[in-house]
Scaffold this active site. Structure first.
Site, mmCIF file in Angstrom:
data_model
loop_
_atom_site.group_PDB
_atom_site.id
_atom_site.type_symbol
_atom_site.label_atom_id
_atom_site.label_comp_id
_atom_site.label_asym_id
_atom_site.label_seq_id
_atom_site.Cartn_x
_atom_site.Cartn_y
_atom_site.Cartn_z
ATOM 1 N N VAL A 108 1.558 -16.473 -14.915
ATOM 2 C CA VAL A 108 0.522 -16.589 -13.127
ATOM 3 C C VAL A 108 1.668 -17.855 -12.838
ATOM 4 O O VAL A 108 1.524 -18.951 -13.746
ATOM 5 C CB VAL A 108 -0.654 -16.798 -13.757
ATOM 6 N N CYS A 109 1.425 -18.112 -12.011
ATOM 7 C CA CYS A 109 1.778 -19.115 -11.155
ATOM 8 C C CYS A 109 2.916 -19.548 -11.608
ATOM 9 O O CYS A 109 3.833 -18.606 -12.289
ATOM 10 C CB CYS A 109 0.642 -20.178 -11.013
ATOM 11 N N THR A 110 3.105 -20.964 -12.080
ATOM 12 C CA THR A 110 4.510 -20.940 -13.085
ATOM 13 C C THR A 110 4.747 -20.636 -14.003
ATOM 14 O O THR A 110 6.072 -21.592 -14.555
ATOM 15 C CB THR A 110 4.777 -22.777 -12.406
ATOM 16 N N THR A 130 6.471 -16.141 -8.567
ATOM 17 C CA THR A 130 5.915 -17.636 -9.228
ATOM 18 C C THR A 130 5.969 -18.496 -8.053
ATOM 19 O O THR A 130 5.390 -17.842 -7.208
ATOM 20 C CB THR A 130 7.041 -18.582 -10.624
#
Length: 181
Positions: A68-70, A88
């Site tokens: 998730v995300c970065t 991302t």
């Protein structure tokens, strides 16, 4: 990000959430699902060879490797996104290229057993997508109903291609989000 742990319980104490781990990642060498979160610490995690090795080992046998995300940048640094489509957080999307991934500006991207989610809120979309892949659409729909996930944001500005250009530029100019190459 530090030491990765298998989180099995979250307790709410005195107005704050607290993680309670029953085991470290090394204690569970063959997880079905490997999830790498993003956020503060991601740059250091990308450079932590011990951590990257500890991600490669369970990935070799996992059913799903997710982020998730970065967190996808950490998967990339571990070599787990080479030649794969991935997503991302929008300000970091182009940085996936330095890890051999093909950046895709979508909320959830599935490429083989790797599933990546864009920013924090897309983590719910990824979880529902994963639940559907594992247990079927009815299960994912029941989870969605159970958490009453029916997003109706007050603005259609949740992605750089939807937000007014001035807002997007202001965010780029003033964001504290920074990636170190």
């Amino acid at each position: 990000m530090g030491d990765l742990e298998l989180l099995t319980e979250v307790r709410r104490l005195a107005g704050t959430a607290r993680r309670v781990a029953d085991a470290a990642l090394g204690d569970l060498p063959h997880p079905d699902i490997l999830l790498v979160p993003g956020g503060p610490g991601q740059v250091a995690a990308e450079q932590d060879e011990d951590l990257l090795t500890r991600l490669r080992d369970p990935d070799a046998t996992s059913t799903w490797t997710t982020s998730v995300c970065t967190g996808s940048l950490v998967l990339g640094a571990a070599g787990l996104l080479q030649g794969k489509r991935a997503t991302t957080y929008w300000l970091a999307l182009d940085d996936l290229r330095r890890h051999g991934a093909e950046p895709v500006p979508e909320r959830v991207v599935v490429d083989g057993k790797v599933m990546t989610a864009a920013g924090v809120s897309s983590g719910i979309d990824m979880a529902l997508t994963l639940a559907a892949r594992i247990g079927g659409d009815a299960l994912a729909q029941s989870i969605q109903l159970g958490i009453e996930y029916d997003p109706q944001p007050p603005f259609d500005a949740g992605a750089p291609d939807k937000a007014p250009p001035a807002i997007t530029q202001m965010f780029r100019d003033t964001s504290h989000f920074a990636l170190e190459a």
